[in-house]
Design a protein around this motif. Structure first.
Motif, mmCIF file in Angstrom:
data_model
loop_
_atom_site.group_PDB
_atom_site.id
_atom_site.type_symbol
_atom_site.label_atom_id
_atom_site.label_comp_id
_atom_site.label_asym_id
_atom_site.label_seq_id
_atom_site.Cartn_x
_atom_site.Cartn_y
_atom_site.Cartn_z
ATOM 1 N N VAL A 1 0.864 -1.185 0.000
ATOM 2 C CA VAL A 1 0.000 0.000 0.000
ATOM 3 C C VAL A 1 0.901 1.235 0.000
ATOM 4 O O VAL A 1 1.805 1.354 0.827
ATOM 5 C CB VAL A 1 -0.939 0.018 1.230
ATOM 6 C CG1 VAL A 1 -1.782 1.287 1.246
ATOM 7 C CG2 VAL A 1 -1.825 -1.223 1.263
ATOM 8 N N VAL A 2 0.643 2.136 -0.959
ATOM 9 C CA VAL A 2 1.442 3.347 -1.103
ATOM 10 C C VAL A 2 0.484 4.533 -1.242
ATOM 11 O O VAL A 2 -0.417 4.505 -2.075
ATOM 12 C CB VAL A 2 2.356 3.276 -2.348
ATOM 13 C CG1 VAL A 2 3.230 4.515 -2.455
ATOM 14 C CG2 VAL A 2 3.200 2.009 -2.327
ATOM 15 N N ILE A 3 0.677 5.557 -0.421
ATOM 16 C CA ILE A 3 -0.146 6.763 -0.498
ATOM 17 C C ILE A 3 0.669 7.828 -1.222
ATOM 18 O O ILE A 3 1.804 8.129 -0.836
ATOM 19 C CB ILE A 3 -0.594 7.233 0.897
ATOM 20 C CG1 ILE A 3 -1.444 6.131 1.548
ATOM 21 C CG2 ILE A 3 -1.368 8.537 0.802
ATOM 22 C CD1 ILE A 3 -1.863 6.406 2.974
ATOM 23 N N LEU A 4 0.071 8.384 -2.292
ATOM 24 C CA LEU A 4 0.749 9.335 -3.167
ATOM 25 C C LEU A 4 0.155 10.733 -3.023
ATOM 26 O O LEU A 4 -1.051 10.875 -2.827
ATOM 27 C CB LEU A 4 0.594 8.899 -4.628
ATOM 28 C CG LEU A 4 1.022 7.479 -4.991
ATOM 29 C CD1 LEU A 4 0.559 7.128 -6.388
ATOM 30 C CD2 LEU A 4 2.526 7.347 -4.874
ATOM 31 N N GLY A 5 1.004 11.735 -3.165
ATOM 32 C CA GLY A 5 0.544 13.126 -3.149
ATOM 33 C C GLY A 5 1.721 14.069 -3.052
ATOM 34 O O GLY A 5 2.861 13.629 -2.924
#
Length: 191
Positions: A98-102
């Motif tokens: 799981v990778v959160i991008l921004g």
């Protein structure tokens, strides 16, 4: 018709220090493969054509199966490795599923082990916390986290897919967060 000479070998002599010429005395003189041809010279010992380094390696070869029980061989198994190619061409290893991008992603309590990956975006079309990538096996899905400019999945056929706010879609390879183009790629070549 001339018959080729046949060499008859004596049974091998036994003993630890025997020389090759003692085992095959008929092969220590000059030889020729064709009767009546000039002699090719004395045969060369096979052991003399092997380098000392190769002989040493052969002598120090690992013990046969079962004799070297203390040694453990490490086997690489497990998860394939992936990376994300960023808009500037640099890459970032994806360390989890799981990778959160921004631009400046914030941790999600529902995914406490998620990797946070900041995307440099001079156009400022990427939201602070824009999307979440999730891997299941070999398949990556992207989830829009209520971003301002959305997620676009370009298609080679020209049928681009726009992910609905809060929606999810499977990512084949390329995707856009706002105007920032990113690409998923496997780095372990399928091993």
């Amino acid at each position: 018709r001339d018959e080729a000479p046949v060499t008859r070998l004596r049974p091998p002599a036994f003993g630890a220090d025997r020389a090759e010429r003692d085992v095959f005395p008929e092969l220590t003189g000059e030889v020729s493969a064709i009767p009546g041809s000039p002699a090719a010279g004395a045969p060369v010992s096979a052991s003399s054509s092997v380098s000392a380094q190769e002989r040493e390696q052969q002598e120090s070869a690992p013990a046969p199966w079962g004799e070297d029980l203390e040694r453990t061989v490490v086997v690489r198994r497990g998860h394939p490795r992936w990376e994300l190619v960023l808009p500037d061409g640099s890459t970032a290893d994806l360390s989890g599923d799981v990778v959160i991008l921004g631009r400046n992603p914030v941790a999600d309590p529902a995914h406490p082990r998620a990797q946070l990956l900041a995307i440099a975006d001079p156009t400022r079309t990427v939201s602070k916390t824009h999307a979440r990538l999730e891997r299941r096996g070999e398949v990556w899905r992207i989830v829009d986290l209520g971003s301002t400019n959305g997620i676009l999945l370009p298609s080679p056929l020209g049928t681009d897919v726009e992910v609905e706010p809060g929606g999810a879609a499977e990512v084949a390879e390329r995707f856009l967060l706002g105007d920032a183009a990113l690409r998923l790629q496997r780095t372990d070549a399928g091993s």
